[in-house]
Design a protein around this motif. Structure first.
Motif, PDB file in Angstrom:
ATOM      1  N   GLY A   3       0.835  -1.196   0.000  1.00  0.00           N
ATOM      2  CA  GLY A   3       0.000   0.000   0.000  1.00  0.00           C
ATOM      3  C   GLY A   3       0.870   1.247   0.000  1.00  0.00           C
ATOM      4  N   LEU A   4       0.430   2.258  -0.693  1.00  0.00           N
ATOM      5  CA  LEU A   4       1.226   3.479  -0.806  1.00  0.00           C
ATOM      6  C   LEU A   4       1.407   4.187   0.532  1.00  0.00           C
ATOM      7  CD1 LEU A   4      -0.205   4.937  -4.137  1.00  0.00           C
ATOM      8  CD2 LEU A   4       1.911   3.667  -3.790  1.00  0.00           C
ATOM      9  N   HIS A   5       0.449   4.031   1.434  1.00  0.00           N
ATOM     10  CA  HIS A   5       0.540   4.713   2.719  1.00  0.00           C
ATOM     11  C   HIS A   5       1.627   4.118   3.618  1.00  0.00           C
ATOM     12  CE1 HIS A   5      -2.135   1.314   3.422  1.00  0.00           C
ATOM     13  NE2 HIS A   5      -1.832   1.403   4.706  1.00  0.00           N
ATOM     14  N   LYS A   6       2.202   2.975   3.249  1.00  0.00           N
ATOM     15  CA  LYS A   6       3.246   2.351   4.068  1.00  0.00           C
ATOM     16  C   LYS A   6       4.658   2.596   3.523  1.00  0.00           C
ATOM     17  CE  LYS A   6       0.304  -1.123   6.072  1.00  0.00           C
ATOM     18  NZ  LYS A   6       0.058  -2.519   6.332  1.00  0.00           N
ATOM     19  N   ILE A   7       4.786   3.395   2.457  1.00  0.00           N
ATOM     20  CA  ILE A   7       6.100   3.693   1.900  1.00  0.00           C
ATOM     21  C   ILE A   7       7.004   4.384   2.920  1.00  0.00           C
ATOM     22  CG2 ILE A   7       7.321   5.070   0.157  1.00  0.00           C
ATOM     23  CD1 ILE A   7       5.094   4.321  -1.808  1.00  0.00           C
ATOM     24  N   PRO A   8       6.534   5.401   3.660  1.00  0.00           N
ATOM     25  CA  PRO A   8       7.419   6.011   4.665  1.00  0.00           C
ATOM     26  C   PRO A   8       7.892   5.012   5.730  1.00  0.00           C
ATOM     27  CG  PRO A   8       5.540   7.424   4.256  1.00  0.00           C
ATOM     28  CD  PRO A   8       5.275   6.131   3.550  1.00  0.00           C
ATOM     29  N   LYS A   9       7.016   4.088   6.104  1.00  0.00           N
ATOM     30  CA  LYS A   9       7.392   3.067   7.086  1.00  0.00           C
ATOM     31  C   LYS A   9       8.539   2.214   6.544  1.00  0.00           C
ATOM     32  CE  LYS A   9       5.173  -0.365  10.031  1.00  0.00           C
ATOM     33  NZ  LYS A   9       3.916  -1.024  10.372  1.00  0.00           N
ATOM     34  N   GLY A  10       8.505   1.906   5.253  1.00  0.00           N
ATOM     35  CA  GLY A  10       9.579   1.136   4.630  1.00  0.00           C
ATOM     36  C   GLY A  10      10.887   1.898   4.603  1.00  0.00           C
TER      37      GLY A  10
END
Length: 83
Positions: free
Chosen positions: A59-66
């Motif tokens: 999901g795009l909303h988890k990119i910062p978490k990555g």
């Protein structure tokens, strides 16, 4: 009787599901397997999970978490002198 603790195998199952080229719906299962393996202490699971997050596969909303996950891996490497 031996107790079965299969959490170390979760990483390899997730890896195989990804290698198989599963549909987008499989990434929810892969995420759950990698999170459980990461919590069990598998360092490769943390790296793969961060990579999938950063690529937007979860999901795009988890990119910062990555990206934060990769930063934590790099921080551990530099602190341990493995530059």
């Amino acid at each position: 009787m031996v107790e079965a603790d299969i959490k170390p195998g979760y990483f390899w199952l997730a890896w195989r599901l990804d290698q198989r080229g599963g549909a987008q719906t499989d990434y929810g299962r892969i995420e759950r397997l990698l999170v459980a393996s990461d919590e069990a202490g598998n360092p490769a699971a943390h790296i793969y999970l961060s990579r999938f997050y950063a690529m937007g596969k979860m999901g795009l909303h988890k990119i910062p978490k990555g990206l934060w996950g990769f930063a934590s891996v790099l921080k551990k490497l530099t602190v341990n002198g493995l530059e």
